[in-house]
Design a protein around this motif. Structure first.
Motif, PDB file in Angstrom:
ATOM      1  N   GLY A  18      69.815  55.936  -7.188  1.00 61.75           N
ATOM      2  CA  GLY A  18      69.294  55.730  -5.834  1.00 61.75           C
ATOM      3  C   GLY A  18      70.164  56.422  -4.804  1.00 61.75           C
ATOM      4  O   GLY A  18      69.667  57.092  -3.880  1.00 61.75           O
ATOM      5  N   ASP A  19      71.461  56.304  -4.976  1.00 62.74           N
ATOM      6  CA  ASP A  19      72.426  56.929  -4.072  1.00 62.74           C
ATOM      7  C   ASP A  19      72.282  58.455  -4.105  1.00 62.74           C
ATOM      8  O   ASP A  19      72.183  59.117  -3.061  1.00 62.74           O
ATOM      9  CB  ASP A  19      73.827  56.478  -4.527  1.00 62.74           C
ATOM     10  CG  ASP A  19      74.969  56.920  -3.638  1.00 62.74           C
ATOM     11  OD1 ASP A  19      74.732  57.597  -2.627  1.00 62.74           O
ATOM     12  OD2 ASP A  19      76.131  56.583  -3.980  1.00 62.74           O
ATOM     13  N   ALA A  20      72.230  59.010  -5.306  1.00 65.47           N
ATOM     14  CA  ALA A  20      72.198  60.475  -5.462  1.00 65.47           C
ATOM     15  C   ALA A  20      70.902  61.089  -4.944  1.00 65.47           C
ATOM     16  O   ALA A  20      70.922  62.140  -4.295  1.00 65.47           O
ATOM     17  CB  ALA A  20      72.404  60.837  -6.935  1.00 65.47           C
ATOM     18  N   TRP A  61      76.801  61.501  -6.538  1.00 66.24           N
ATOM     19  CA  TRP A  61      76.454  60.368  -5.673  1.00 66.24           C
ATOM     20  C   TRP A  61      77.434  60.344  -4.509  1.00 66.24           C
ATOM     21  O   TRP A  61      78.335  61.183  -4.433  1.00 66.24           O
ATOM     22  CB  TRP A  61      76.505  59.064  -6.474  1.00 66.24           C
ATOM     23  CG  TRP A  61      77.788  58.843  -7.192  1.00 66.24           C
ATOM     24  CD1 TRP A  61      79.009  58.552  -6.649  1.00 66.24           C
ATOM     25  CD2 TRP A  61      78.008  58.919  -8.615  1.00 66.24           C
ATOM     26  NE1 TRP A  61      79.961  58.424  -7.633  1.00 66.24           N
ATOM     27  CE2 TRP A  61      79.380  58.643  -8.851  1.00 66.24           C
ATOM     28  CE3 TRP A  61      77.172  59.170  -9.711  1.00 66.24           C
ATOM     29  CZ2 TRP A  61      79.929  58.624 -10.134  1.00 66.24           C
ATOM     30  CZ3 TRP A  61      77.721  59.145 -10.984  1.00 66.24           C
ATOM     31  CH2 TRP A  61      79.083  58.884 -11.191  1.00 66.24           C
ATOM     32  N   THR A  62      77.309  59.357  -3.606  1.00 65.20           N
ATOM     33  CA  THR A  62      78.132  59.338  -2.396  1.00 65.20           C
ATOM     34  C   THR A  62      79.085  58.133  -2.396  1.00 65.20           C
ATOM     35  O   THR A  62      79.339  57.541  -3.453  1.00 65.20           O
ATOM     36  CB  THR A  62      77.260  59.384  -1.113  1.00 65.20           C
ATOM     37  OG1 THR A  62      76.691  58.096  -0.894  1.00 65.20           O
ATOM     38  CG2 THR A  62      76.153  60.437  -1.220  1.00 65.20           C
ATOM     39  N   ASP A  63      79.575  57.784  -1.226  1.00 67.50           N
ATOM     40  CA  ASP A  63      80.557  56.700  -1.090  1.00 67.50           C
ATOM     41  C   ASP A  63      80.099  55.351  -1.645  1.00 67.50           C
ATOM     42  O   ASP A  63      80.913  54.558  -2.109  1.00 67.50           O
ATOM     43  CB  ASP A  63      80.924  56.549   0.397  1.00 67.50           C
ATOM     44  CG  ASP A  63      79.722  56.278   1.288  1.00 67.50           C
ATOM     45  OD1 ASP A  63      78.631  56.818   1.025  1.00 67.50           O
ATOM     46  OD2 ASP A  63      79.863  55.530   2.268  1.00 67.50           O
ATOM     47  N   ASP A  64      78.795  55.113  -1.593  1.00 61.81           N
ATOM     48  CA  ASP A  64      78.279  53.814  -2.047  1.00 61.81           C
ATOM     49  C   ASP A  64      78.677  53.549  -3.500  1.00 61.81           C
ATOM     50  O   ASP A  64      79.203  52.483  -3.842  1.00 61.81           O
ATOM     51  CB  ASP A  64      76.742  53.789  -1.952  1.00 61.81           C
ATOM     52  CG  ASP A  64      76.240  54.256  -0.602  1.00 61.81           C
ATOM     53  OD1 ASP A  64      75.505  53.506   0.022  1.00 61.81           O
ATOM     54  OD2 ASP A  64      76.582  55.378  -0.165  1.00 61.81           O
ATOM     55  N   THR A  65      78.411  54.540  -4.340  1.00 65.82           N
ATOM     56  CA  THR A  65      78.706  54.381  -5.768  1.00 65.82           C
ATOM     57  C   THR A  65      80.202  54.559  -6.035  1.00 65.82           C
ATOM     58  O   THR A  65      80.762  53.879  -6.901  1.00 65.82           O
ATOM     59  CB  THR A  65      77.842  55.351  -6.586  1.00 65.82           C
ATOM     60  OG1 THR A  65      76.482  55.110  -6.234  1.00 65.82           O
ATOM     61  CG2 THR A  65      78.013  55.143  -8.082  1.00 65.82           C
ATOM     62  N   ALA A 263      69.026  56.366   3.680  1.00 70.32           N
ATOM     63  CA  ALA A 263      68.295  56.333   2.408  1.00 70.32           C
ATOM     64  C   ALA A 263      69.196  56.239   1.190  1.00 70.32           C
ATOM     65  O   ALA A 263      68.815  55.616   0.190  1.00 70.32           O
ATOM     66  CB  ALA A 263      67.408  57.568   2.298  1.00 70.32           C
ATOM     67  N   ASP A 264      70.367  56.847   1.223  1.00 67.94           N
ATOM     68  CA  ASP A 264      71.227  56.758   0.029  1.00 67.94           C
ATOM     69  C   ASP A 264      71.659  55.307  -0.207  1.00 67.94           C
ATOM     70  O   ASP A 264      71.610  54.810  -1.326  1.00 67.94           O
ATOM     71  CB  ASP A 264      72.434  57.709   0.118  1.00 67.94           C
ATOM     72  CG  ASP A 264      73.305  57.447   1.330  1.00 67.94           C
ATOM     73  OD1 ASP A 264      72.760  57.106   2.400  1.00 67.94           O
ATOM     74  OD2 ASP A 264      74.535  57.559   1.210  1.00 67.94           O
ATOM     75  N   THR A 265      72.040  54.636   0.861  1.00 70.88           N
ATOM     76  CA  THR A 265      72.464  53.245   0.726  1.00 70.88           C
ATOM     77  C   THR A 265      71.279  52.321   0.434  1.00 70.88           C
ATOM     78  O   THR A 265      71.357  51.461  -0.445  1.00 70.88           O
ATOM     79  CB  THR A 265      73.212  52.806   2.000  1.00 70.88           C
ATOM     80  OG1 THR A 265      74.345  53.662   2.154  1.00 70.88           O
ATOM     81  CG2 THR A 265      73.661  51.374   1.922  1.00 70.88           C
ATOM     82  N   ASN A 266      70.190  52.519   1.153  1.00 67.15           N
ATOM     83  CA  ASN A 266      69.009  51.685   0.899  1.00 67.15           C
ATOM     84  C   ASN A 266      68.563  51.810  -0.558  1.00 67.15           C
ATOM     85  O   ASN A 266      68.239  50.817  -1.219  1.00 67.15           O
ATOM     86  CB  ASN A 266      67.854  52.089   1.822  1.00 67.15           C
ATOM     87  CG  ASN A 266      68.149  51.805   3.283  1.00 67.15           C
ATOM     88  OD1 ASN A 266      69.041  51.023   3.606  1.00 67.15           O
ATOM     89  ND2 ASN A 266      67.416  52.462   4.183  1.00 67.15           N
TER      90      ASN A 266
HETATM   91 MG   LIG Z   1      76.450  57.034   1.175  1.00 71.83          MG
END
Ligand SMILES: [Mg+2]
Length: 309
Positions: A18-20, A61-65, A263-266
């Motif tokens: 989802g993040d990516a 992916w980003t910071d969330d993951t 959207a990446d976090t959602n």
């Molecule tokens: Mg992010």
């Protein structure tokens, strides 16, 4: 156990996928997406390479993951939850100048004595915002807490508070983690009333967003609303919307990604929940294969299974 393992893997991979893919529409409105993705977006390779997005490799992916992995790796190493270890991992990660770190998270982690007293620092930063700051930086990484075998509420609350002290953030984390926990360990999830009960224990403003998530049309969630992109309760609503409405992992993934906003976090939150609901085996392989650092996920999957067995 086999079914549980499929769900555990589904949560960790779901979050990362989802993040990516969500990075592809992060910060976009319907107008942006109509121009950049006239045929929608289904895969990482289609991510529009503008200044923001081209900083990441395709399939990263980003910071969330990243932050979810900080929690997981600390817990696996300690064979239990030690808030100081988690705070240390957050700090090491932030010192590596990661891309896409949230504003509030950055503020908290950059204060000198953060590692010594993370909760105090986090509380102070929140108070300095006049108790207004309630970003989704705690919620974005809380899925892993749902996998803990016990004390999920306490752990979700305290790990959230390491950077996000507001009760709306804490309540969001408890709801998402408990939902995931119930899907994995009891195979049933939470009812609307159970979610409302949790919400009332933390902050009465949460309820409205649980109600919002019950809409069948994702547009009702106003995920692109300028004033509240990145608000923990918008993201909670997106995650719960997918839980109530998506009839498959992929359907939920694409709907949340194409709703734009944060959207990446959602999508990280929504797809971790969908991974818990439908399992890793329901995820189309192309999303798994396209993740360029997926061996990091496999390590954490194995580590978490090792803790639970
Ligand atoms: Mg992010």
């Amino acid at each position: 156990m086999e079914k549980q393992i499929d769900k555990i893997k589904g949560i960790i991979y779901g979050q990362a996928i989802g993040d990516a893919l969500g990075l592809g529409t992060e910060g976009m409105t319907d107008e942006d997406m109509a121009w950049k993705y006239p045929n929608g977006i289904r895969h990482y390779s289609e991510i529009f390479q503008d200044r923001h997005r081209k900083r990441w490799k395709i399939g990263d992916w980003t910071d969330d993951t990243d932050m979810m992995l900080c929690i997981a790796n600390a817990v696996i190493k300690d064979r239990g939850v030690n808030l100081t270890s988690i705070a240390k991992k957050f700090k090491e990660w932030a010192d590596g100048e990661p891309m896409g770190i949230g504003e509030n998270t950055y503020k908290v982690l950059m204060i000198g004595d953060y590692v010594e007293k993370p909760l105090e620092v986090s509380k102070k930063v929140w108070e300095m915002s006049n108790r207004q700051a309630a970003a989704n930086g705690g919620l974005m990484r809380t899925s892993i807490v749902g996998l803990f075998p016990k004390a999920v509420e306490e752990c979700a609350a305290n790990i959230c508070r390491l950077t996000h002290y507001d009760p709306r953030c804490v309540g969001s984390c408890v709801i998402a983690s408990q939902l995931i926990h119930s899907l994995v360990y009891d195979n049933k999830g939470l009812t609307y009333h159970q979610m409302i009960d949790i919400a009332q224990r933390y902050d009465e403003r949460i309820r409205e967003f649980i109600d919002l998530s019950m809409n069948t049309d994702i547009r009702a969630l106003e995920l692109q609303d300028d004033d509240s992109v990145g608000y923990t309760l918008r993201t909670l609503a997106a995650g719960l919307w997918a839980y109530w409405n998506a009839s498959s992992f992929e359907e939920g993934l694409l709907a949340v990604v194409l709703a734009g906003g944060d959207a990446d976090t959602n999508a990280a939150v929504a797809c971790a929940i969908l991974g818990a609901k439908y399992g890793y085996s329901s995820i189309p392989q192309e999303y798994v294969e396209g993740l360029i650092y997926k061996e990091q996920l496999d390590e954490v999957v194995n580590g978490m299974i090792g803790l639970i067995k």
